[in-house]
Design a protein around this motif. Structure first.
Motif, PDB file in Angstrom:
ATOM      1  N   SER A  23      15.764   2.180   8.793  1.00 10.99           N
ATOM      2  CA  SER A  23      15.326   3.409   8.721  1.00 10.99           C
ATOM      3  C   SER A  23      15.103   3.925   7.435  1.00 10.99           C
ATOM      4  CB  SER A  23      15.795   4.289   9.793  1.00 10.99           C
ATOM      5  OG  SER A  23      15.876   3.826  10.852  1.00 10.99           O
ATOM      6  N   THR A  24      16.352   3.714   6.555  1.00  6.84           N
ATOM      7  CA  THR A  24      16.140   4.224   5.080  1.00  6.84           C
ATOM      8  C   THR A  24      15.319   3.812   4.254  1.00  6.84           C
ATOM      9  OG1 THR A  24      18.775   4.366   5.329  1.00  6.84           O
ATOM     10  CG2 THR A  24      17.684   4.441   3.099  1.00  6.84           C
ATOM     11  N   PHE A  25      14.963   2.412   4.317  1.00  7.78           N
ATOM     12  CA  PHE A  25      13.974   1.838   3.628  1.00  7.78           C
ATOM     13  C   PHE A  25      12.605   2.264   4.357  1.00  7.78           C
ATOM     14  CE2 PHE A  25      16.446  -1.737   1.785  1.00  7.78           C
ATOM     15  CZ  PHE A  25      16.290  -1.390   0.535  1.00  7.78           C
ATOM     16  N   GLN A  26      12.254   2.488   5.489  1.00 12.86           N
ATOM     17  CA  GLN A  26      11.216   2.859   6.079  1.00 12.86           C
ATOM     18  C   GLN A  26      10.704   4.152   5.582  1.00 12.86           C
ATOM     19  OE1 GLN A  26      11.169   3.285  10.311  1.00 12.86           O
ATOM     20  NE2 GLN A  26       8.971   4.003  10.514  1.00 12.86           N
ATOM     21  N   LEU A  27      11.830   5.253   5.737  1.00 10.85           N
ATOM     22  CA  LEU A  27      11.347   6.656   4.994  1.00 10.85           C
ATOM     23  C   LEU A  27      11.081   6.639   3.561  1.00 10.85           C
ATOM     24  CD1 LEU A  27      14.095   8.672   6.988  1.00 10.85           C
ATOM     25  CD2 LEU A  27      11.754   8.938   7.121  1.00 10.85           C
ATOM     26  N   LEU A  28      11.573   5.785   2.596  1.00 11.35           N
ATOM     27  CA  LEU A  28      11.332   5.924   1.491  1.00 11.35           C
ATOM     28  C   LEU A  28      10.217   4.985   0.871  1.00 11.35           C
ATOM     29  CD1 LEU A  28      14.838   5.374  -0.064  1.00 11.35           C
ATOM     30  CD2 LEU A  28      13.767   7.486   0.256  1.00 11.35           C
ATOM     31  N   ALA A  29       9.840   4.058   1.766  1.00 15.89           N
ATOM     32  CA  ALA A  29       8.587   3.045   1.326  1.00 15.89           C
ATOM     33  C   ALA A  29       7.219   3.668   1.749  1.00 15.89           C
ATOM     34  CB  ALA A  29       8.983   1.916   2.078  1.00 15.89           C
ATOM     35  N   GLU A  30       7.320   4.560   3.006  1.00 13.66           N
ATOM     36  CA  GLU A  30       6.082   4.902   3.512  1.00 13.66           C
ATOM     37  C   GLU A  30       5.118   5.621   2.553  1.00 13.66           C
ATOM     38  OE1 GLU A  30       6.919   7.006   7.084  1.00 13.66           O
ATOM     39  OE2 GLU A  30       6.887   5.210   8.515  1.00 13.66           O
ATOM     40  N   PRO A  31       5.732   6.535   1.653  1.00 12.02           N
ATOM     41  CA  PRO A  31       4.804   7.424   0.824  1.00 12.02           C
ATOM     42  C   PRO A  31       3.990   6.253  -0.058  1.00 12.02           C
ATOM     43  CG  PRO A  31       6.949   8.320   0.627  1.00 12.02           C
ATOM     44  CD  PRO A  31       7.209   7.077   1.522  1.00 12.02           C
ATOM     45  N   PHE A  32       4.441   5.141  -0.439  1.00  9.03           N
ATOM     46  CA  PHE A  32       3.710   4.002  -0.904  1.00  9.03           C
ATOM     47  C   PHE A  32       2.911   3.390  -0.128  1.00  9.03           C
ATOM     48  CE2 PHE A  32       7.911   4.044  -3.572  1.00  9.03           C
ATOM     49  CZ  PHE A  32       7.263   4.666  -4.991  1.00  9.03           C
ATOM     50  N   ILE A  33       3.264   3.121   0.993  1.00 10.00           N
ATOM     51  CA  ILE A  33       2.365   2.152   2.148  1.00 10.00           C
ATOM     52  C   ILE A  33       1.291   3.130   2.480  1.00 10.00           C
ATOM     53  CG2 ILE A  33       2.315   1.168   4.466  1.00 10.00           C
ATOM     54  CD1 ILE A  33       5.252   0.677   3.975  1.00 10.00           C
ATOM     55  N   TYR A  34       1.439   4.505   2.652  1.00 11.90           N
ATOM     56  CA  TYR A  34       0.350   5.039   3.373  1.00 11.90           C
ATOM     57  C   TYR A  34      -0.604   5.933   2.266  1.00 11.90           C
ATOM     58  CZ  TYR A  34       2.034   3.738   7.643  1.00 11.90           C
ATOM     59  OH  TYR A  34       2.371   2.838   8.763  1.00 11.90           O
ATOM     60  N   HIS A  35       0.045   5.787   1.027  1.00 10.18           N
ATOM     61  CA  HIS A  35      -0.734   6.773  -0.023  1.00 10.18           C
ATOM     62  C   HIS A  35      -2.128   6.310  -0.079  1.00 10.18           C
ATOM     63  CE1 HIS A  35      -2.039   7.368  -4.544  1.00 10.18           C
ATOM     64  NE2 HIS A  35      -1.286   8.445  -4.133  1.00 10.18           N
ATOM     65  N   SER A  36      -2.559   5.074  -0.162  1.00 12.72           N
ATOM     66  CA  SER A  36      -4.017   4.582  -0.086  1.00 12.72           C
ATOM     67  C   SER A  36      -4.383   3.816   1.170  1.00 12.72           C
ATOM     68  CB  SER A  36      -4.087   3.979  -1.487  1.00 12.72           C
ATOM     69  OG  SER A  36      -5.433   3.295  -1.449  1.00 12.72           O
ATOM     70  N   LEU A  37      -5.376   4.180   1.973  1.00 13.27           N
ATOM     71  CA  LEU A  37      -5.911   3.460   2.946  1.00 13.27           C
ATOM     72  C   LEU A  37      -7.192   2.691   2.638  1.00 13.27           C
ATOM     73  CD1 LEU A  37      -4.968   5.681   5.994  1.00 13.27           C
ATOM     74  CD2 LEU A  37      -3.498   4.079   4.930  1.00 13.27           C
ATOM     75  N   SER A  38      -7.260   1.487   2.254  1.00 13.71           N
ATOM     76  CA  SER A  38      -8.421   0.879   1.826  1.00 13.71           C
ATOM     77  C   SER A  38      -8.936  -0.298   2.524  1.00 13.71           C
ATOM     78  CB  SER A  38      -8.018   0.054   0.369  1.00 13.71           C
ATOM     79  OG  SER A  38      -9.181  -0.423   0.034  1.00 13.71           O
ATOM     80  N   SER A  39     -10.302  -0.414   2.912  1.00 15.68           N
ATOM     81  CA  SER A  39     -10.975  -1.415   3.448  1.00 15.68           C
ATOM     82  C   SER A  39     -10.793  -2.736   2.986  1.00 15.68           C
ATOM     83  CB  SER A  39     -12.202  -1.164   3.977  1.00 15.68           C
ATOM     84  OG  SER A  39     -12.977  -0.975   3.005  1.00 15.68           O
ATOM     85  N   LYS A  40     -10.396  -3.200   1.872  1.00 23.30           N
ATOM     86  CA  LYS A  40     -10.296  -4.665   1.102  1.00 23.30           C
ATOM     87  C   LYS A  40     -10.257  -5.629   2.371  1.00 23.30           C
ATOM     88  CE  LYS A  40      -9.080  -3.192  -3.496  1.00 23.30           C
ATOM     89  NZ  LYS A  40      -8.287  -3.303  -4.693  1.00 23.30           N
ATOM     90  N   SER A  41      -9.112  -5.091   3.359  1.00 25.76           N
ATOM     91  CA  SER A  41      -8.956  -5.957   4.298  1.00 25.76           C
ATOM     92  C   SER A  41      -9.338  -5.086   5.613  1.00 25.76           C
ATOM     93  CB  SER A  41      -7.538  -6.558   4.630  1.00 25.76           C
ATOM     94  OG  SER A  41      -7.318  -7.338   5.638  1.00 25.76           O
ATOM     95  N   TYR A  42     -10.349  -5.529   6.110  1.00 20.92           N
ATOM     96  CA  TYR A  42     -11.013  -4.373   7.012  1.00 20.92           C
ATOM     97  C   TYR A  42     -10.100  -4.247   8.425  1.00 20.92           C
ATOM     98  CZ  TYR A  42     -14.692  -1.496   9.148  1.00 20.92           C
ATOM     99  OH  TYR A  42     -15.490  -0.783   9.557  1.00 20.92           O
ATOM    100  N   PRO A  43      -9.335  -5.407   8.997  1.00 19.96           N
ATOM    101  CA  PRO A  43      -8.507  -4.915  10.086  1.00 19.96           C
ATOM    102  C   PRO A  43      -7.425  -4.391   9.683  1.00 19.96           C
ATOM    103  CG  PRO A  43      -9.515  -7.483  10.072  1.00 19.96           C
ATOM    104  CD  PRO A  43      -9.842  -6.641   8.719  1.00 19.96           C
ATOM    105  N   LYS A  44      -6.933  -4.632   8.494  1.00 25.75           N
ATOM    106  CA  LYS A  44      -5.712  -3.993   7.940  1.00 25.75           C
ATOM    107  C   LYS A  44      -5.809  -2.445   7.772  1.00 25.75           C
ATOM    108  CE  LYS A  44      -3.366  -7.701   5.591  1.00 25.75           C
ATOM    109  NZ  LYS A  44      -2.893  -8.436   4.373  1.00 25.75           N
ATOM    110  N   PHE A  45      -7.088  -2.110   7.447  1.00 26.00           N
ATOM    111  CA  PHE A  45      -7.367  -0.573   7.329  1.00 26.00           C
ATOM    112  C   PHE A  45      -7.491   0.193   8.643  1.00 26.00           C
ATOM    113  CE2 PHE A  45     -10.591   2.823   7.836  1.00 26.00           C
ATOM    114  CZ  PHE A  45     -10.133   3.675   6.631  1.00 26.00           C
ATOM    115  N   LEU A  46      -7.872  -0.526   9.712  1.00 31.46           N
ATOM    116  CA  LEU A  46      -7.912   0.258  10.942  1.00 31.46           C
ATOM    117  C   LEU A  46      -6.650  -0.002  11.635  1.00 31.46           C
ATOM    118  CD1 LEU A  46     -11.071  -2.005  12.626  1.00 31.46           C
ATOM    119  CD2 LEU A  46     -10.994   0.327  11.620  1.00 31.46           C
ATOM    120  N   LYS A  47      -5.726  -0.767  11.436  1.00 36.05           N
ATOM    121  CA  LYS A  47      -4.557  -0.762  11.647  1.00 36.05           C
ATOM    122  C   LYS A  47      -3.744   0.311  11.111  1.00 36.05           C
ATOM    123  CE  LYS A  47      -0.180  -3.917  12.231  1.00 36.05           C
ATOM    124  NZ  LYS A  47       0.336  -5.354  12.068  1.00 36.05           N
TER     125      LYS A  47
END
Length: 388
Positions: free
Chosen positions: A49-73
């Motif tokens: 949970s610690t890594f999840q909270l600290l990593a999410e600002p990086f993970i969700y900062h940019s939502l891109s469709s370079k990989s279309y299925p990944k963008f939808l997910k």
């Protein structure tokens, strides 16, 4: 590479009550800083949970469709968790092919995009490409801090764009008064109802399209960076009005790129026209000339353009397809024509091995180097990767 928020460990979200790591939060942050791939960061976030909270600002900062299925997910994951609504700063969606507006509106992708734009609250950058953006999507995009908008008004066999559609779309764009950078594709020749006064903070404009009056996007503006793609359908009146609008920005304009413009015989454009034009832009630091197939530049044209250009000019760009045979000699003469010049870019429209295209530096003008040598200079000029 992973696109990260600015700052280092100081920005990390405090841990929720009841969750504590074995080590100081700065150490967790230092570990995350070493991860360069978003997929690896997602795997790391699943370890605790610690890594999840600290990593999410990086993970969700940019939502891109370079990989279309990944963008939808990622979009579904964002919508389902209110904590992530404030983390998304950049949305970049490109459909693989132009999609009919009516078909897109009733698709699951459209509903997902609509919901996503309604829930994110800190959006600063939005790119919607590959189709004519329906005005109902822009209605959902009501973000007071939006700074960058990349949008298309495309004409396609499967897309019917009426004058009303285009008018509504442009009016919704102008509602976003915080926009600093605007990238606009207009794939129709319909009239453009545009009032630039609604975008008081606009500094950078990238325009491409077939609009009959592209100068309306420049009228009464004080821009710093302009990239324009003008096509051979323009007549001399349109070209003159566009250049006149650009020349009125002499107190602000520092970057002007017309390199993807193709001006035909109807345009009335010549090297002499450019010579008179550049004199009105004393702050210009980067100049890219349009392609002039009907009256190619000669050595005298190019030399005079540089002699009359800004004393601050450091980059000069032109097509190599229409150059004189003695390219090395021309490079030396162009550097001599403007003392401030540090780089000359030769780009080729045709992919021909014999064409001497590349980047030449004042320190070593006889050898072409890779364009990556200019990255630091692009950054200093405020030119982002999306423009090049």
């Amino acid at each position: 590479m992973l696109r990260r928020p600015t700052g280092k460990c100081a920005h990390f979200t405090p841990l929720r009550p009841g969750i504590s790591g074995m080590f100081p939060v700065e150490l967790y942050g230092a570990i995350i800083e070493q991860v360069t791939q978003k997929s690896d960061l997602c795997s790391l976030a699943r370890t605790s949970s610690t890594f999840q909270l600290l990593a999410e600002p990086f993970i969700y900062h940019s939502l891109s469709s370079k990989s279309y299925p990944k963008f939808l997910k990622a979009a579904k994951s964002t919508i389902s968790c209110p904590r992530r609504h404030r983390l998304v700063k950049d949305i970049n969606l490109t459909l693989p092919t132009p999609t009919p507006t009516h078909a897109f509106r009733h698709s699951s992708v459209a509903r997902l995009v609509e919901r996503l734009l309604m829930v994110v609250s800190q959006l600063k950058s939005l790119g919607l490409r590959g189709f004519h953006v329906p005005r109902w999507i822009l209605k959902r995009c009501n973000h007071p801090i939006l700074e960058y908008l990349d949008i298309g008004i495309m004409q396609h066999a499967s897309v019917s764009v009426t004058a009303r559609n285009q008018k509504d779309t442009l009016q919704h764009i102008q509602r976003h008064t915080s926009i600093v950078k605007l990238m606009l594709y207009v794939g129709t020749s319909l009239p453009i109802p545009w009032d630039g006064s609604h975008l008081p903070h606009l500094e950078t404009l990238y325009y491409a399209g077939y609009a009959r009056d592209p100068h309306v996007f420049l009228k009464d503006r004080h821009l710093k960076i302009v990239f324009m793609e003008l096509f051979d359908s323009l007549d001399s009146r349109m070209v003159n009005e566009t250049l006149s609008s650009l020349s009125s920005m002499g107190s602000t304009l520092q970057v002007l790129d017309l390199s993807n413009s193709y001006l035909g015989p109807r345009s009335g454009y010549t090297g002499q026209v450019m010579q008179r034009f550049v004199e009105a832009l004393p702050l210009l630091r980067y100049l890219a000339l349009p392609s002039n197939e009907s009256d190619p530049y000669d050595e005298e044209d190019l030399t005079h353009i540089l002699q009359k250009s800004s004393r601050n000019l450091i980059i000069f760009r032109l097509e190599s397809d229409c150059l004189v045979p003695d390219v090395p000699g021309l490079i030396f003469k162009l550097f001599a024509a403007r003392e401030s010049l540090r780089w000359i870019m030769l780009t080729a429209v045709l992919d021909v091995e014999s064409m001497p295209y590349g980047v030449y530096s004042k320190e070593n003008p006889s050898i072409a180097v890779d364009e990556s040598e200019l990255w630091n200079t692009w950054w200093d000029l405020g030119i982002s990767g999306w423009m090049m």
